[in-house]
Write an enzyme that holds these catalytic residues in place. Structure first.
Site, PDB file in Angstrom:
ATOM      1  N   ASP A  17       0.831  -1.212   0.000  1.00  0.00           N
ATOM      2  CA  ASP A  17       0.000   0.000   0.000  1.00  0.00           C
ATOM      3  C   ASP A  17       0.866   1.264   0.000  1.00  0.00           C
ATOM      4  O   ASP A  17       1.985   1.258   0.522  1.00  0.00           O
ATOM      5  CB  ASP A  17      -0.918  -0.026   1.241  1.00  0.00           C
ATOM      6  CG  ASP A  17      -2.093   0.932   1.099  1.00  0.00           C
ATOM      7  OD1 ASP A  17      -2.347   1.410  -0.025  1.00  0.00           O
ATOM      8  OD2 ASP A  17      -2.747   1.203   2.114  1.00  0.00           O
ATOM      9  N   ARG A  30      -0.566   9.335 -10.150  1.00  0.00           N
ATOM     10  CA  ARG A  30      -0.674   8.075  -9.397  1.00  0.00           C
ATOM     11  C   ARG A  30      -0.043   6.911 -10.143  1.00  0.00           C
ATOM     12  O   ARG A  30       0.565   6.016  -9.546  1.00  0.00           O
ATOM     13  CB  ARG A  30      -2.150   7.735  -9.134  1.00  0.00           C
ATOM     14  CG  ARG A  30      -2.810   8.530  -8.058  1.00  0.00           C
ATOM     15  CD  ARG A  30      -4.240   8.035  -7.861  1.00  0.00           C
ATOM     16  NE  ARG A  30      -4.269   6.766  -7.150  1.00  0.00           N
ATOM     17  CZ  ARG A  30      -4.226   6.636  -5.829  1.00  0.00           C
ATOM     18  NH1 ARG A  30      -4.164   7.713  -5.069  1.00  0.00           N
ATOM     19  NH2 ARG A  30      -4.270   5.455  -5.263  1.00  0.00           N
ATOM     20  N   ASN A  65     -11.108  -2.790  -5.196  1.00  0.00           N
ATOM     21  CA  ASN A  65     -10.359  -1.843  -6.024  1.00  0.00           C
ATOM     22  C   ASN A  65     -11.069  -1.492  -7.343  1.00  0.00           C
ATOM     23  O   ASN A  65     -10.698  -0.532  -8.026  1.00  0.00           O
ATOM     24  CB  ASN A  65      -8.931  -2.342  -6.304  1.00  0.00           C
ATOM     25  CG  ASN A  65      -8.000  -2.232  -5.107  1.00  0.00           C
ATOM     26  OD1 ASN A  65      -7.099  -3.048  -4.916  1.00  0.00           O
ATOM     27  ND2 ASN A  65      -8.204  -1.207  -4.264  1.00  0.00           N
TER      28      ASN A  65
HETATM   29  C1  IPE Z   1      -5.420  -2.773  -0.187  1.00  0.00           C
HETATM   30  O1  IPE Z   1      -5.088  -1.444  -0.334  1.00  0.00           O
HETATM   31  C2  IPE Z   1      -5.442  -3.441  -1.536  1.00  0.00           C
HETATM   32  C3  IPE Z   1      -4.159  -3.654  -2.173  1.00  0.00           C
HETATM   33  C4  IPE Z   1      -3.001  -3.329  -1.678  1.00  0.00           C
HETATM   34  C5  IPE Z   1      -4.215  -4.289  -3.462  1.00  0.00           C
HETATM   35  P1  IPE Z   1      -6.197  -0.319  -0.480  1.00  0.00           P
HETATM   36  O2  IPE Z   1      -5.462   0.961  -0.612  1.00  0.00           O
HETATM   37  O3  IPE Z   1      -7.134  -0.671  -1.572  1.00  0.00           O
HETATM   38  O4  IPE Z   1      -6.972  -0.424   0.908  1.00  0.00           O
HETATM   39  P2  IPE Z   1      -7.808   0.655   1.700  1.00  0.00           P
HETATM   40  O5  IPE Z   1      -8.835   1.180   0.740  1.00  0.00           O
HETATM   41  O6  IPE Z   1      -6.877   1.728   2.137  1.00  0.00           O
HETATM   42  O7  IPE Z   1      -8.388  -0.090   2.850  1.00  0.00           O
HETATM   43  C1  IPE Z   2      -1.584   0.330  -3.378  1.00  0.00           C
HETATM   44  O1  IPE Z   2      -1.389   1.692  -3.440  1.00  0.00           O
HETATM   45  C2  IPE Z   2      -1.790  -0.264  -4.742  1.00  0.00           C
HETATM   46  C3  IPE Z   2      -3.131  -0.831  -4.969  1.00  0.00           C
HETATM   47  C4  IPE Z   2      -4.124  -0.801  -4.134  1.00  0.00           C
HETATM   48  C5  IPE Z   2      -3.343  -1.456  -6.241  1.00  0.00           C
HETATM   49  P1  IPE Z   2      -2.601   2.713  -3.379  1.00  0.00           P
HETATM   50  O2  IPE Z   2      -3.003   3.044  -4.794  1.00  0.00           O
HETATM   51  O3  IPE Z   2      -3.689   2.191  -2.543  1.00  0.00           O
HETATM   52  O4  IPE Z   2      -1.899   3.953  -2.730  1.00  0.00           O
HETATM   53  P2  IPE Z   2      -2.506   4.943  -1.636  1.00  0.00           P
HETATM   54  O5  IPE Z   2      -3.052   4.113  -0.529  1.00  0.00           O
HETATM   55  O6  IPE Z   2      -3.566   5.743  -2.327  1.00  0.00           O
HETATM   56  O7  IPE Z   2      -1.343   5.780  -1.212  1.00  0.00           O
HETATM   57 MG    MG Z   3      -4.112   2.381  -0.559  1.00  0.00          MG
END
Ligand code: IPE
Ligand code: IPE
Ligand code: MG
Length: 229
Positions: A17, A30, A65
């Site tokens: 994450d 992003r 997601n």
């Molecule tokens: C969890 O991260 C999913 C993955 C790393 C693929 P998210 O960023 O989607 O989780 P939340 O929304 O912060 O709980």
């Molecule tokens: C994790 O990074 C990757 C996936 C969930 C695919 P994020 O895209 O959730 O990054 P943040 O949480 O917004 O920083």
């Molecule tokens: Mg995230």
């Protein structure tokens, strides 16, 4: 296993994450964060064998997601395809066995085909098992497993376990989440029953093998009791 590496860890899972925040901090799109996140994936997969891990499970795309903007979902799919095309040879030769947890049949046919090819190509490998969680949600996994178990006989923890996507993998020892969030976000809820949890503020694109070593070191200092005394 290398000399001095912590012992006793067979299976590590990572909630990768913080890609978005990594990019935001640098005023980058992003997509750049996700791109750099792929490099971190490369580092940990390469390092898994060196650290003596039997299995590494990475959360790449959750059932939730899909709620992200279409453009981001499509960026993630594109990255996944490119990663398989660019890295499969190396990992296949290194003995990595790829598997997928989650229902990836929901992805576009070209992605599904590429994944199926990669799984088949590495199926007889005996090195580290790399399980990538795609369209994965633990609640969905448990519901699917319970349905299958019920069709065969009584539902017990054992019969459900036997139908989970991770069924033939070693028990989960350590769950790592990067980026400072302290939640499981629907990842491996069943398998976490007695896993150790490790949270770090490091954003996923910044995660290195040394960070993984640090997590393993921390794990080796913990006493696992499994309810006994
Ligand atoms: C969890 O991260 C999913 C993955 C790393 C693929 P998210 O960023 O989607 O989780 P939340 O929304 O912060 O709980
Ligand atoms: C994790 O990074 C990757 C996936 C969930 C695919 P994020 O895209 O959730 O990054 P943040 O949480 O917004 O920083
Ligand atoms: Mg995230």
């Amino acid at each position: 296993m290398g000399a001095g590496e912590p012992v006793g860890v067979r299976h590590v899972a990572i909630i990768m994450d913080g890609n978005g925040r990594w990019a935001k901090k640098r005023l980058l799109p992003r997509a750049m964060g996700h791109q750099r996140g792929v490099e971190a994936v490369r580092r940990v997969v390469r390092g898994a064998r060196e650290l003596g891990l039997e299995a590494l499970t990475l959360y790449a795309f959750s059932t939730e997601n899909w709620r992200r903007p279409e453009e981001e979902v499509s960026d993630l799919m594109g990255l996944m395809k490119r990663f398989i095309l660019s890295d499969l040879d190396e990992f296949a030769q290194a003995g990595v066995r790829l598997r997928i947890i989650g229902d990836y049949s929901a992805f576009k046919p070209d992605v599904v085909e590429l994944i199926d090819g990669a799984i088949a190509r590495t199926a007889s490998n005996t090195g580290t098992t790399l399980a990538v969680a795609l369209n994965y949600g633990a609640q969905d996994e448990i519901a699917r497993a319970a349905t299958k178990a019920a069709a065969k006989g009584p539902i017990t923890p054992e019969t459900i376990s036997a139908e989970l996507d991770t069924a033939d993998m070693p028990p989960l020892d350590l769950m790592i989440r990067t980026s400072g969030e302290v939640r499981l976000s629907n990842f491996l809820l069943w398998q976490c029953a007695y896993a150790e949890l490790y949270f770090t503020d490091v954003l996923w694109p910044d995660f290195t093998l040394d960070h993984l070593r640090e997590a393993l070191q921390c794990f080796s200092g913990r006493e696992r009791r499994y309810g006994g005394r």
